[in-house]
Design a protein around this motif. Structure first.
Motif, mmCIF file in Angstrom:
data_model
loop_
_atom_site.group_PDB
_atom_site.id
_atom_site.type_symbol
_atom_site.label_atom_id
_atom_site.label_comp_id
_atom_site.label_asym_id
_atom_site.label_seq_id
_atom_site.Cartn_x
_atom_site.Cartn_y
_atom_site.Cartn_z
ATOM 1 N N SER A 1 0.829 -1.211 0.000
ATOM 2 C CA SER A 1 0.000 0.000 0.000
ATOM 3 C C SER A 1 0.860 1.255 0.000
ATOM 4 O O SER A 1 0.448 2.288 -0.551
ATOM 5 C CB SER A 1 -0.932 -0.007 1.222
ATOM 6 O OG SER A 1 -0.169 -0.099 2.426
ATOM 7 N N ALA A 2 2.052 1.190 0.607
ATOM 8 C CA ALA A 2 2.944 2.346 0.594
ATOM 9 C C ALA A 2 3.418 2.663 -0.817
ATOM 10 O O ALA A 2 3.514 3.831 -1.211
ATOM 11 C CB ALA A 2 4.140 2.078 1.515
ATOM 12 N N HIS B 1 1.724 1.897 -3.515
ATOM 13 C CA HIS B 1 0.555 2.294 -4.294
ATOM 14 C C HIS B 1 0.187 3.756 -4.094
ATOM 15 O O HIS B 1 -0.561 4.321 -4.908
ATOM 16 C CB HIS B 1 -0.643 1.410 -3.920
ATOM 17 C CG HIS B 1 -0.508 0.016 -4.422
ATOM 18 N ND1 HIS B 1 -1.328 -1.023 -4.020
ATOM 19 C CD2 HIS B 1 0.370 -0.538 -5.303
ATOM 20 C CE1 HIS B 1 -0.968 -2.142 -4.622
ATOM 21 N NE2 HIS B 1 0.064 -1.869 -5.397
ATOM 22 N N ARG B 2 0.685 4.395 -3.031
ATOM 23 C CA ARG B 2 0.403 5.816 -2.858
ATOM 24 C C ARG B 2 1.086 6.664 -3.927
ATOM 25 O O ARG B 2 0.674 7.781 -4.205
ATOM 26 C CB ARG B 2 0.840 6.263 -1.464
ATOM 27 C CG ARG B 2 -0.134 5.857 -0.364
ATOM 28 C CD ARG B 2 0.133 6.617 0.905
ATOM 29 N NE ARG B 2 1.353 6.158 1.565
ATOM 30 C CZ ARG B 2 1.392 5.203 2.485
ATOM 31 N NH1 ARG B 2 0.254 4.608 2.861
ATOM 32 N NH2 ARG B 2 2.524 4.828 3.036
ATOM 33 N N GLU B 3 2.161 6.126 -4.534
ATOM 34 C CA GLU B 3 2.872 6.859 -5.576
ATOM 35 C C GLU B 3 2.693 6.258 -6.966
ATOM 36 O O GLU B 3 2.628 6.988 -7.957
ATOM 37 C CB GLU B 3 4.372 6.933 -5.253
ATOM 38 C CG GLU B 3 4.709 7.872 -4.132
ATOM 39 C CD GLU B 3 6.196 8.156 -4.052
ATOM 40 O OE1 GLU B 3 6.914 7.849 -5.024
ATOM 41 O OE2 GLU B 3 6.644 8.682 -3.021
ATOM 42 N N THR C 1 0.974 2.776 -9.314
ATOM 43 C CA THR C 1 0.237 1.526 -9.479
ATOM 44 C C THR C 1 0.412 1.066 -10.926
ATOM 45 O O THR C 1 0.933 1.794 -11.773
ATOM 46 C CB THR C 1 -1.259 1.715 -9.181
ATOM 47 O OG1 THR C 1 -1.795 2.676 -10.102
ATOM 48 C CG2 THR C 1 -1.485 2.201 -7.756
#
Length: 361
Positions: free
Chosen positions: A93-94, A96-98, A100
């Protein structure tokens, strides 16, 4: 037992007696038969020991097996390592914040852009990881290099195998194959300092380093790969094919085009597949001669950036385990898959060509 029997005769007689004894379902019924079977078994053991390969041969064979399996294991371990480092792109998830997979493969509406765009700017206030500029750049450089290398390499192979005298062949063939030994960084430096200026002066390019310069420089590294395999394939065509064509009144160029090249087609296809894999994965030449601008354009006169050059240029400066690091390993997985696909398709194509020509694999 006759002392004048030869070794093969004794071996054949012992094997026959042993087979007859084993085939007797009733077993030994007389003491003499038991002694005969014992002597036959001893004779068979001595014969097998005499025909066993020497220790050095067995060790050599074992070493070859170990090296072969080690190569396969090394390839699998490399793939596992690359895939492990790229795996957080799917699960973290970390990350995916920047970035995908959607942001990598589909156009996004980025700040400062009027329309959705594919952009590769991993080091910016808003990191952008669009991979299409890198893929298009890789395809452009590879296509240009193959368009230059294939006709030149095949023509050189035909000349060396069919037209050149023995003395000329002894000069031209080693000279072309010597190109394969030139380090790619030297070819890249030559393209950067010499070829780029020549092309800019001749064509009037706005960008001194571009896809055309990189592709032509890359073809220099691909030509010896294609040439070597093609020349061997043409040399393996049976002489009777050429003589039959000449007997039918065909000219020399007709024999080459209609007899020799079709007969050597599987080898030529293999050489092209090898050259394509070499061009697709090349790093230093395109890193130095392409301009390294991630521009999504089909124009060969513009600067480009390839997948392999991106990995080489950026991997040493990224944060370990960060989004940029993970994306670069995902690009490495993509390179591995494409290269494997090229080799697989080439192998299947060659197999079909051999079956169509009636040549056993």
């Amino acid at each position: 037992m006759n002392g004048h029997d030869t070794e093969p005769a004794r071996f054949a007689r012992d094997a026959s007696l042993f087979a007859q004894a084993d085939a007797d379902p009733a077993g030994p019924t007389k003491p003499g038969q038991l002694v005969l079977r014992s002597s036959q078994s001893s004779s068979r053991k001595r014969t097998l020991e005499r025909h066993r390969p020497p220790l050095s041969e067995r060790l050599t064979e074992m070493l070859i097996h170990v090296l072969a399996y080690s190569a396969v294991a090394a390839m699998v371990l490399i793939l596992i390592f690359i895939a492990k480092e790229a795996w957080p792109l799917l699960t973290s998830s970390a990350i995916h914040r920047e970035v995908t997979l959607a942001k990598m493969w589909f156009a996004q509406q980025w700040p400062g852009y009027d329309t959705p765009e594919h952009v590769w700017q991993p080091v910016s206030e808003v990191p952008k990881f669009g991979v299409w500029p890198l893929i298009v750049g890789t395809v452009k450089v590879t296509a240009i290099s193959m368009l230059v290398a294939i006709p030149l390499a095949i023509s050189a192979a035909v000349f060396v195998s069919q037209y050149a005298s023995r003395r000329t062949r002894e000069i031209v063939k080693p000279a072309i194959e010597f190109l394969a030994g030139i380090p790619s960084v030297v070819l890249g430096f030559f393209a950067l300092m010499v070829m780029a200026s020549w092309f800019q002066d001749f064509f009037g390019f706005d960008s001194r380093l571009n896809a055309l310069v990189a592709g032509v420089a890359l073809s220099i590294a691909v030509i010896p790969v294609i040439f070597t395999v093609c020349e061997e394939a043409l040399g393996a065509v049976p002489r009777s094919y050429v003589e039959a064509s000449a007997a039918l009144g065909a000219a020399r160029w007709q024999t080459i085009l209609r007899v020799m090249l079709p007969a050597a087609a599987p080898g030529i296809a293999a050489s092209i597949a090898l050259g394509l894999g070499r061009a697709f994965g090349e790093t230093m030449i395109v890193l130095m001669a392409s301009g390294n601008a991630a521009i999504l354009s089909a124009n060969p006169a513009e600067s480009v950036r390839t997948l392999s050059a991106t990995i080489a240029a950026e991997l040493a400066e990224v944060v370990f385990g960060g989004p940029h690091y993970t994306v670069l390993f995902a690009l490495a997985v993509l390179l591995f898959i494409v290269t494997f696909g090229i080799n697989f398709v080439g192998d299947q194509t060659i197999s079909r060509m051999k079956r169509r020509m009636g040549v056993s694999s």
